[in-house]
Design a protein around this motif. Structure first.
Motif, PDB file in Angstrom:
ATOM      1  N   GLU A 196      40.469  42.509  43.555  1.00  0.00           N
ATOM      2  CA  GLU A 196      40.696  41.238  44.262  1.00  0.00           C
ATOM      3  C   GLU A 196      42.203  41.025  44.408  1.00  0.00           C
TER       4      GLU A 196
ATOM      5  N   GLU B  22      36.370  42.128  39.215  1.00  0.00           N
ATOM      6  CA  GLU B  22      37.831  42.015  39.266  1.00  0.00           C
ATOM      7  C   GLU B  22      38.555  43.323  38.975  1.00  0.00           C
TER       8      GLU B  22
ATOM      9  N   GLY C 160      38.402  37.316  34.168  1.00  0.00           N
ATOM     10  CA  GLY C 160      37.372  36.323  33.899  1.00  0.00           C
ATOM     11  C   GLY C 160      37.217  35.366  35.051  1.00  0.00           C
TER      12      GLY C 160
ATOM     13  N   GLU D 180      32.174  39.456  35.864  1.00  0.00           N
ATOM     14  CA  GLU D 180      33.562  39.193  36.276  1.00  0.00           C
ATOM     15  C   GLU D 180      34.432  40.431  36.078  1.00  0.00           C
TER      16      GLU D 180
ATOM     17  N   LYS E  98      43.913  37.732  44.500  1.00  0.00           N
ATOM     18  CA  LYS E  98      43.914  36.868  43.315  1.00  0.00           C
ATOM     19  C   LYS E  98      44.731  37.434  42.161  1.00  0.00           C
TER      20      LYS E  98
END
Ligand code: 8DG
Ligand code: MG
Ligand code: MG
Length: 143
Positions: free
Chosen positions: A106, A61, A41, A57, A109
């Motif tokens: 990602e 992701e 998210g 999202e 992250k």
């Protein structure tokens, strides 16, 4: 800047359901909730619907296309450690292609995505998610 000069932000996160027993979680790489397990998210963009944000999202992701996107609940989350405040919208959804594995799109992250049974969640969970679990919330379909 001090908290009085900043506005709460809106986040949309997704309980992506598998077999109506498991959800997709990733271990965060972030100053906020580092190393905790969290849902995919991110931030609601200007003009977006919750459903659009959830789908965007998820694709950004994890590379997964989702459907059956529905609102579950909303929680208020103040992160006093880093002076942040989120109104977090929890959605649920299912995969368009249930056989497709998630990809770590990602890696700066997130350490990686995996499926976890709700009755055997990894620890530590990201605080907003931990609070929901503690409250007895479940994201699954009931008949
Ligand atoms: P973006 O640039 O893609 O919009 O943002 P992001 O990098 O994906 O942000 P994020 O940290 O993943 O999500 C934004 C905020 O949402 C996060 O800092 C705090 C809030 N949030 C919760 N619960 C959860 C959760 O379970 N997962 C995620 N990813 N964010 C959550 O309150
Ligand atoms: Mg994001
Ligand atoms: Mg994110």
């Amino acid at each position: 800047p001090g908290s009085s000069s900043r506005a709460p932000r809106v986040a949309v996160v997704v309980c992506l359901l598998k077999d109506n027993t498991k959800v997709l979680l990733g271990r965060r790489r972030s100053s906020r909730g580092d190393s905790t397990f969290a849902l995919p998210g991110g931030h609601l963009e200007f003009g977006e619907s919750f459903e659009e944000c959830a789908g965007r999202e998820m694709m950004e992701e994890t590379g997964l296309a989702i459907h059956n996107i529905e609102l579950l609940t909303v929680t208020n989350n103040v992160f006093s450690d880093d002076n942040a405040h989120y109104v977090t919208v929890f959605m649920r959804a299912t995969c368009v292609n249930p056989e497709e594995p998630p990809r770590n799109m990602e890696p700066d992250k997130c350490h990686g995505w995996d499926w976890y049974r709700w009755d055997n969640l990894p620890q530590p969970l990201f605080h907003p998610l931990q609070n929901m679990v503690q409250d007895g919330f479940t994201p699954f379909y009931t008949t």
